[in-house]
Design a protein around this motif. Structure first.
Motif, mmCIF file in Angstrom:
data_model
loop_
_atom_site.group_PDB
_atom_site.id
_atom_site.type_symbol
_atom_site.label_atom_id
_atom_site.label_comp_id
_atom_site.label_asym_id
_atom_site.label_seq_id
_atom_site.Cartn_x
_atom_site.Cartn_y
_atom_site.Cartn_z
ATOM 1 N N LEU A 185 31.440 20.872 -3.483
ATOM 2 C CA LEU A 185 32.006 21.853 -2.549
ATOM 3 C C LEU A 185 32.802 21.095 -1.485
ATOM 4 C CD1 LEU A 185 28.747 23.965 -2.282
ATOM 5 C CD2 LEU A 185 30.784 24.588 -3.573
ATOM 6 N N HIS A 186 33.894 21.690 -1.033
ATOM 7 C CA HIS A 186 34.819 20.950 -0.162
ATOM 8 C C HIS A 186 35.069 21.642 1.170
ATOM 9 C CE1 HIS A 186 36.035 18.239 -3.475
ATOM 10 N NE2 HIS A 186 35.874 19.303 -4.234
ATOM 11 N N GLY A 187 35.463 20.837 2.149
ATOM 12 C CA GLY A 187 36.013 21.346 3.404
ATOM 13 C C GLY A 187 35.008 21.807 4.435
ATOM 14 N N ASP A 188 35.457 21.729 5.716
ATOM 15 C CA ASP A 188 34.574 22.157 6.809
ATOM 16 C C ASP A 188 35.037 23.489 7.397
ATOM 17 O OD1 ASP A 188 36.880 21.335 8.122
ATOM 18 O OD2 ASP A 188 35.796 20.597 9.881
ATOM 19 N N ARG A 189 36.070 24.109 6.775
ATOM 20 C CA ARG A 189 36.625 25.397 7.212
ATOM 21 C C ARG A 189 37.354 25.312 8.553
ATOM 22 N NH1 ARG A 189 35.435 26.163 2.721
ATOM 23 N NH2 ARG A 189 34.133 27.763 1.769
ATOM 24 N N THR A 190 37.598 24.084 9.048
ATOM 25 C CA THR A 190 38.265 23.950 10.339
ATOM 26 C C THR A 190 39.441 22.984 10.267
ATOM 27 O OG1 THR A 190 36.070 24.190 11.324
ATOM 28 C CG2 THR A 190 37.842 23.610 12.813
ATOM 29 N N VAL A 191 39.174 21.740 9.834
ATOM 30 C CA VAL A 191 40.233 20.722 9.847
ATOM 31 C C VAL A 191 40.686 20.405 8.423
ATOM 32 C CG1 VAL A 191 40.867 18.381 10.599
ATOM 33 C CG2 VAL A 191 39.317 19.749 11.982
ATOM 34 N N LYS A 192 39.816 19.720 7.659
ATOM 35 C CA LYS A 192 40.188 19.354 6.287
ATOM 36 C C LYS A 192 38.944 18.927 5.525
ATOM 37 C CE LYS A 192 41.291 14.593 7.529
ATOM 38 N NZ LYS A 192 42.252 13.512 7.554
ATOM 39 N N ASP A 193 39.162 18.455 4.305
ATOM 40 C CA ASP A 193 38.045 17.974 3.489
ATOM 41 C C ASP A 193 37.916 16.464 3.684
ATOM 42 O OD1 ASP A 193 35.989 18.069 1.556
ATOM 43 O OD2 ASP A 193 37.390 17.380 0.024
ATOM 44 N N ASP A 194 36.778 16.023 4.191
ATOM 45 C CA ASP A 194 36.553 14.587 4.414
ATOM 46 C C ASP A 194 36.056 13.945 3.122
ATOM 47 O OD1 ASP A 194 35.871 12.066 5.270
ATOM 48 O OD2 ASP A 194 34.835 12.728 7.071
ATOM 49 N N ALA B 197 32.557 8.544 7.794
ATOM 50 C CA ALA B 197 32.921 9.957 7.908
ATOM 51 C C ALA B 197 33.524 10.291 9.267
ATOM 52 C CB ALA B 197 31.690 10.824 7.661
ATOM 53 N N ASN B 198 34.451 11.243 9.258
ATOM 54 C CA ASN B 198 35.035 11.814 10.471
ATOM 55 C C ASN B 198 34.207 13.032 10.890
ATOM 56 O OD1 ASN B 198 37.741 10.622 11.405
ATOM 57 N ND2 ASN B 198 37.961 10.599 9.172
ATOM 58 N N PRO B 199 34.505 13.627 12.064
ATOM 59 C CA PRO B 199 33.721 14.810 12.475
ATOM 60 C C PRO B 199 33.724 15.923 11.433
ATOM 61 C CG PRO B 199 35.085 14.060 14.288
ATOM 62 C CD PRO B 199 35.449 13.222 13.107
ATOM 63 N N GLU B 200 34.896 16.108 10.750
ATOM 64 C CA GLU B 200 34.951 17.182 9.741
ATOM 65 C C GLU B 200 34.003 16.913 8.575
ATOM 66 O OE1 GLU B 200 38.782 14.679 9.428
ATOM 67 O OE2 GLU B 200 37.504 15.536 10.984
ATOM 68 N N GLY B 201 33.668 15.635 8.342
ATOM 69 C CA GLY B 201 32.691 15.287 7.298
ATOM 70 C C GLY B 201 31.305 15.782 7.680
ATOM 71 N N TYR B 202 30.932 15.559 8.937
ATOM 72 C CA TYR B 202 29.623 16.007 9.419
ATOM 73 C C TYR B 202 29.566 17.530 9.508
ATOM 74 C CZ TYR B 202 28.706 11.138 10.146
ATOM 75 O OH TYR B 202 28.521 9.802 9.907
ATOM 76 N N ARG B 203 30.719 18.132 9.851
ATOM 77 C CA ARG B 203 30.749 19.602 9.931
ATOM 78 C C ARG B 203 30.704 20.219 8.529
ATOM 79 N NH1 ARG B 203 34.736 18.656 14.780
ATOM 80 N NH2 ARG B 203 33.160 18.577 16.427
ATOM 81 N N LYS B 204 31.290 19.526 7.559
ATOM 82 C CA LYS B 204 31.189 19.976 6.165
ATOM 83 C C LYS B 204 29.723 19.908 5.730
ATOM 84 C CE LYS B 204 32.690 17.291 2.461
ATOM 85 N NZ LYS B 204 33.641 16.863 1.419
ATOM 86 N N GLU C 142 41.363 9.439 16.602
ATOM 87 C CA GLU C 142 41.462 10.850 16.173
ATOM 88 C C GLU C 142 40.080 11.448 15.922
ATOM 89 O OE1 GLU C 142 42.538 8.330 12.495
ATOM 90 O OE2 GLU C 142 42.380 8.133 14.659
ATOM 91 N N ALA C 143 39.124 10.599 15.493
ATOM 92 C CA ALA C 143 37.751 11.083 15.281
ATOM 93 C C ALA C 143 37.132 11.473 16.623
ATOM 94 C CB ALA C 143 36.913 10.002 14.604
ATOM 95 N N GLU C 144 37.382 10.661 17.644
ATOM 96 C CA GLU C 144 36.856 10.959 18.984
ATOM 97 C C GLU C 144 37.519 12.223 19.547
ATOM 98 O OE1 GLU C 144 34.311 9.556 20.162
ATOM 99 O OE2 GLU C 144 34.201 7.812 18.854
ATOM 100 N N GLU C 145 38.806 12.376 19.275
ATOM 101 C CA GLU C 145 39.520 13.571 19.770
ATOM 102 C C GLU C 145 38.938 14.851 19.171
ATOM 103 O OE1 GLU C 145 43.550 12.680 18.722
ATOM 104 O OE2 GLU C 145 43.969 11.666 20.625
ATOM 105 N N ARG C 146 38.492 14.752 17.927
ATOM 106 C CA ARG C 146 37.935 15.940 17.256
ATOM 107 C C ARG C 146 36.428 16.081 17.490
ATOM 108 N NH1 ARG C 146 41.699 14.400 13.147
ATOM 109 N NH2 ARG C 146 40.101 13.515 11.823
ATOM 110 N N GLY C 147 35.862 15.217 18.324
ATOM 111 C CA GLY C 147 34.459 15.387 18.734
ATOM 112 C C GLY C 147 33.445 14.764 17.797
ATOM 113 N N GLN C 148 33.581 13.465 17.551
ATOM 114 C CA GLN C 148 32.660 12.761 16.654
ATOM 115 C C GLN C 148 31.211 12.823 17.167
ATOM 116 O OE1 GLN C 148 32.144 11.825 13.642
ATOM 117 N NE2 GLN C 148 33.261 9.926 13.384
ATOM 118 N N GLY C 149 31.042 12.528 18.446
ATOM 119 C CA GLY C 149 29.688 12.524 19.048
ATOM 120 C C GLY C 149 29.032 13.893 18.967
ATOM 121 N N GLU C 150 29.811 14.933 19.271
ATOM 122 C CA GLU C 150 29.272 16.298 19.242
ATOM 123 C C GLU C 150 28.875 16.694 17.827
ATOM 124 O OE1 GLU C 150 28.979 20.555 18.857
ATOM 125 O OE2 GLU C 150 30.472 19.330 17.837
#
Length: 317
Positions: A85-94, A131-138, A167-175
């Protein structure tokens, strides 16, 4: 076959054995006794090296280029039942974080894990397993889907850390990592975590909260890699061996500190020495853990998980 620096005595003996066999085949000289002696010596050397590994040598083994990665485990365990299954429904598929549904026997599981590449092209494609934030959100989206349908979650950890780019920090990696930790502590389905390679810092913790955390014998789990630790404390990478010892990052150390629940034995020489055996062992461990966890109600599951993590680091003086 690639050899690490401490495995060179094994390489030399294997080359000698090969030469010995070639001599036997090419001439009519009986070299069977010599070959047997070399084989015996090889077996002894193997045992000697792998039974006395230092912390740094285990770190090296966890990064071995031939070591199986998440998709290797998933394909071996699930066969053709795996549906990615792919994607975090917000940015892209990590591509560094993979996830999907698969079956062990008749039981469905949601598999999630970091994926590394096996050559330059795939390493870049997989962002070296970072992984980028979208990976964790996926990963969180898939866990929430699993919770909705009452499907247990299995996480495979193998990452040098979460991606530290701007760019990972801009998209909220810590959060993204913090949100996953919070949501995983209260997820109402069983979570089984297996550390199959590197378990570095928050990058690992982002999918690392589980009812049962299993750790393969030659893996590591720590807040920082030995090299980074060495460069911070000693301003040089020279002291990575000392750092690895001081960090107490091996499976034995982790079990001692009660930070993981079980150590999974690897074949002699590491997981890559006998992949099929490793896959079979991990598959059986996952099934055995689920058999225990399915006896608990969702309420009991969350309660015991929260208590487990709340009691970590408690010191009775």
């Amino acid at each position: 076959m690639e050899y690490l620096d401490f495995e060179l005595p094994i390489k030399e003996l294997e080359e000698q054995l090969q030469k010995c066999m070639i001599i036997g085949e090419e001439s009519d000289v009986d070299v069977s006794e010599t070959c047997q002696q070399i084989e015996k010596k090889l077996e002894e050397t193997r045992k000697d090296i792998y039974k006395n590994l230092t912390a740094w040598q285990r770190v090296q083994l966890s990064r071995h280029p031939n070591r199986p990665y998440t998709m290797d485990y998933v394909n071996a365990i699930c066969g053709d039942t795996f549906l990615e299954l792919h994607g975090d429904r917000t940015v892209k598929d990590d591509k560094a974080m993979i996830g999907g549904l698969g079956k062990i026997g008749d039981q469905s599981y949601m598999f999630i894990g970091q994926q590394k590449g096996y050559n330059t092209k795939t390493r870049q494609y997989r962002n070296f397993g970072m992984a980028n934030p979208e990976g964790y959100r996926k990963a969180l989206r898939l866990m929430k889907s699993a919770e909705k349908f009452g499907i247990p979650v299995v996480c495979f950890i193998d990452t040098p850390g979460a991606y530290p780019g701007i760019e990972a920090e801009e998209r909220g990696q810590g959060e993204a990592i913090a949100r996953n930790i919070l949501e995983m502590t209260r997820l109402k389905v069983p979570i089984i975590v297996v550390i199959i390679g590197e378990g570095a810092s928050g990058g690992a913790l982002g999918i690392g909260v589980g009812d049962k955390v299993l750790m393969l014998e030659n893996t590591w789990y720590s807040v920082i890699s030995p090299e980074s630790c060495s460069s911070i404390l000693w301003r040089s990478w020279e002291f990575k061996e000392q750092a690895a010892d001081a960090l107490k990052l091996t499976a034995t150390d982790m079990k001692k500190q009660k930070l993981v629940d079980e150590i999974v034995k690897e074949p002699l020489g590491g997981a890559h020495a006998n992949r099929d055996k490793t896959f079979e062992t991990v598959k059986n461990k996952i099934s055995a853990q689920f058999e225990e966890l399915k006896k608990l109600s969702p309420k009991e599951l969350v309660k015991s998980r929260m208590e487990k993590y709340a009691s970590m680091g408690v010191f009775n003086g």
